[in-house]
Design a protein around this motif. Sequence first.
Motif, PDB file in Angstrom:
ATOM      1  N   ILE A 169       0.854  -1.191   0.000  1.00 12.71           N
ATOM      2  CA  ILE A 169       0.000   0.000   0.000  1.00 12.71           C
ATOM      3  C   ILE A 169       0.891   1.243   0.000  1.00 12.71           C
ATOM      4  CG2 ILE A 169      -1.683   1.320   1.344  1.00 12.71           C
ATOM      5  CD1 ILE A 169      -2.788  -1.370   2.345  1.00 12.71           C
ATOM      6  N   LEU A 170       0.638   2.148  -0.937  1.00  6.09           N
ATOM      7  CA  LEU A 170       1.445   3.355  -1.077  1.00  6.09           C
ATOM      8  C   LEU A 170       0.836   4.509  -0.295  1.00  6.09           C
ATOM      9  CD1 LEU A 170       2.169   3.097  -4.926  1.00  6.09           C
ATOM     10  CD2 LEU A 170       3.527   2.188  -3.009  1.00  6.09           C
ATOM     11  N   THR A 171       1.643   5.543  -0.078  1.00  8.45           N
ATOM     12  CA  THR A 171       1.235   6.694   0.736  1.00  8.45           C
ATOM     13  C   THR A 171      -0.023   7.362   0.198  1.00  8.45           C
ATOM     14  OG1 THR A 171       3.536   7.093   1.335  1.00  8.45           O
ATOM     15  CG2 THR A 171       1.976   8.901   1.712  1.00  8.45           C
ATOM     16  N   ASP A 172      -0.140   7.467  -1.124  1.00  7.88           N
ATOM     17  CA  ASP A 172      -1.274   8.181  -1.728  1.00  7.88           C
ATOM     18  C   ASP A 172      -2.485   7.302  -1.989  1.00  7.88           C
ATOM     19  OD1 ASP A 172       0.182  10.542  -1.732  1.00  7.88           O
ATOM     20  OD2 ASP A 172       0.989  10.204  -3.752  1.00  7.88           O
ATOM     21  N   ASP A 173      -2.408   6.035  -1.653  1.00  5.97           N
ATOM     22  CA  ASP A 173      -3.542   5.131  -1.890  1.00  5.97           C
ATOM     23  C   ASP A 173      -4.709   5.474  -0.966  1.00  5.97           C
ATOM     24  OD1 ASP A 173      -2.213   3.752  -3.836  1.00  5.97           O
ATOM     25  OD2 ASP A 173      -1.629   2.076  -2.556  1.00  5.97           O
ATOM     26  N   PHE A 174      -5.926   5.360  -1.505  1.00  9.31           N
ATOM     27  CA  PHE A 174      -7.137   5.475  -0.692  1.00  9.31           C
ATOM     28  C   PHE A 174      -7.604   4.048  -0.416  1.00  9.31           C
ATOM     29  CE2 PHE A 174     -11.412   6.063   0.653  1.00  9.31           C
ATOM     30  CZ  PHE A 174     -11.517   7.358   1.143  1.00  9.31           C
ATOM     31  N   VAL A 175      -7.576   3.663   0.865  1.00 11.70           N
ATOM     32  CA  VAL A 175      -7.821   2.268   1.236  1.00 11.70           C
ATOM     33  C   VAL A 175      -9.205   2.103   1.857  1.00 11.70           C
ATOM     34  CG1 VAL A 175      -7.012   0.308   2.590  1.00 11.70           C
ATOM     35  CG2 VAL A 175      -5.358   1.936   1.636  1.00 11.70           C
ATOM     36  N   PHE A 176     -10.053   1.357   1.149  1.00 13.15           N
ATOM     37  CA  PHE A 176     -11.323   0.925   1.719  1.00 13.15           C
ATOM     38  C   PHE A 176     -11.082  -0.401   2.449  1.00 13.15           C
ATOM     39  CE2 PHE A 176     -12.649   3.440  -1.971  1.00 13.15           C
ATOM     40  CZ  PHE A 176     -13.572   4.296  -1.386  1.00 13.15           C
ATOM     41  N   ILE A 177     -11.771  -0.599   3.560  1.00 16.44           N
ATOM     42  CA  ILE A 177     -11.588  -1.828   4.326  1.00 16.44           C
ATOM     43  C   ILE A 177     -12.936  -2.468   4.615  1.00 16.44           C
ATOM     44  CG2 ILE A 177     -11.587  -0.612   6.556  1.00 16.44           C
ATOM     45  CD1 ILE A 177      -9.563  -2.708   7.571  1.00 16.44           C
ATOM     46  N   PHE A 178     -12.976  -3.779   4.519  1.00 16.38           N
ATOM     47  CA  PHE A 178     -14.115  -4.567   5.000  1.00 16.38           C
ATOM     48  C   PHE A 178     -13.598  -5.534   6.047  1.00 16.38           C
ATOM     49  CE2 PHE A 178     -16.390  -8.541   5.239  1.00 16.38           C
ATOM     50  CZ  PHE A 178     -17.708  -8.134   5.403  1.00 16.38           C
ATOM     51  N   VAL A 179     -14.288  -5.623   7.194  1.00 18.32           N
ATOM     52  CA  VAL A 179     -13.921  -6.557   8.255  1.00 18.32           C
ATOM     53  C   VAL A 179     -15.144  -7.412   8.573  1.00 18.32           C
ATOM     54  CG1 VAL A 179     -13.114  -6.826  10.624  1.00 18.32           C
ATOM     55  CG2 VAL A 179     -12.232  -4.947   9.222  1.00 18.32           C
ATOM     56  N   GLY A 180     -14.986  -8.722   8.478  1.00 19.95           N
ATOM     57  CA  GLY A 180     -16.088  -9.628   8.765  1.00 19.95           C
ATOM     58  C   GLY A 180     -15.962 -10.890   7.939  1.00 19.95           C
ATOM     59  N   ARG A 181     -16.975 -11.741   8.025  1.00 18.54           N
ATOM     60  CA  ARG A 181     -16.975 -12.975   7.244  1.00 18.54           C
ATOM     61  C   ARG A 181     -17.160 -12.637   5.762  1.00 18.54           C
ATOM     62  NH1 ARG A 181     -21.318 -15.906   8.016  1.00 18.54           N
ATOM     63  NH2 ARG A 181     -22.480 -14.179   8.925  1.00 18.54           N
TER      64      ARG A 181
END
Length: 385
Positions: free
Chosen positions: A200-212
């Motif tokens: 993951i780079l500094t300028d990346d926009f990171v969406f996250i999903f946590v769960g099954r």
Amino acid sequence: MPKKKIIRTSTIALSLNVLLKGQLSFLNNHYNVVAVSGNDEDLKEVEKREQVHVHAIEMQRQISPLKDLISLIKLYLYFKKEQPQIVHSITPKAGLLSMIAAKYAGVPVRMHTFTGLIFPSKRGLLQRILIFMDKILCCHATNIYPEGQGVKNDLLSYKITTKPLKIIANGNVNGIDVDYFNVNQVSMEQQNQLKNELGILTDDFVFIFVGRLVGDKGINELIEAFKQVSKQFSTSKLLLVGLFEEKLDPLHSETLNEISQNKNIISVGFQKDVRFYFSIANALVFPSYREGFPNVVMQAGAMSLPSIVTNINGCNEIIIENYNGLVIPVKNTIAIFDAMRKMVEDVDFYNDLKQNSRKRIVDNYEQNVVWKAILDEYKSLEKYV
């Protein structure tokens, strides 16, 4: 004078270990608390961490008449032997079996917390069976607690029970430890190290999903939406934190192919400490079909992340539209795409959501407030013991 005995039950020990983390230890200062569920490493961890007694009784999550009958008999015999003043269940199957067993074992106070309802998302015969099971549960319980307003509304609209329904605190079964779930608990060095490991780079926009990673969590729609997002925004990433469940609710084959082939999708499996992953993300996407009162959305908010959630129970109580996130329709790929695009494109809008995210959780769902409210509820019921 010996402390009164409370037995807390759940179908699987993971629910006790994760959903009630810290709560059993707190309550054990005031009562003799026993935790009952299926036997595995999670139950051992509950015993060690919470310093409470545990007892293993296997219960099936699926409908299994013969095995359910065996579990019911075991619960009845155990309650008869232990003679607790209160039995308090969470999760559907444990609730059904525990409330029946506790009533016929003569337990005076029988409490069930509905942490989520399955039947509103089902149809036909299966829905009717699930409604019937919840009606039986409520018939045998003395006190019923929906985890949030949405769950309460469903119980009322489907006429599951005529008994009073009480929401404890502001909803949620355990509240959030806002000191633990704080982005300041993860150093910049740790964040940078994890980003490097995941590419993951500094300028990346990171969406996250946590769960099954299952269909009911909206993963098929999420992956299809992100496929389009990643084409339009090459610096976007999607971080998936959780396990696939190939037997219970498998994902579509095209979804699995996209996860494996899209270089902007990073799947890291189950992680015991999700704070590190929240700390390197920009926003949570949680397009679930049904929830009770999702811990993940509160955890993300406590970690200062805005959320994109579906308009379902719990999610639409934690997230206020355009304040700390976006609320979208269920099973709508286009809506997921539009919400993700807006967060990436509109920097000022995103920053406003982010600024409000932690405050919303601290003001409404701080853990000690929830624990005290549960303790007060137990104390208020002692007159029936």
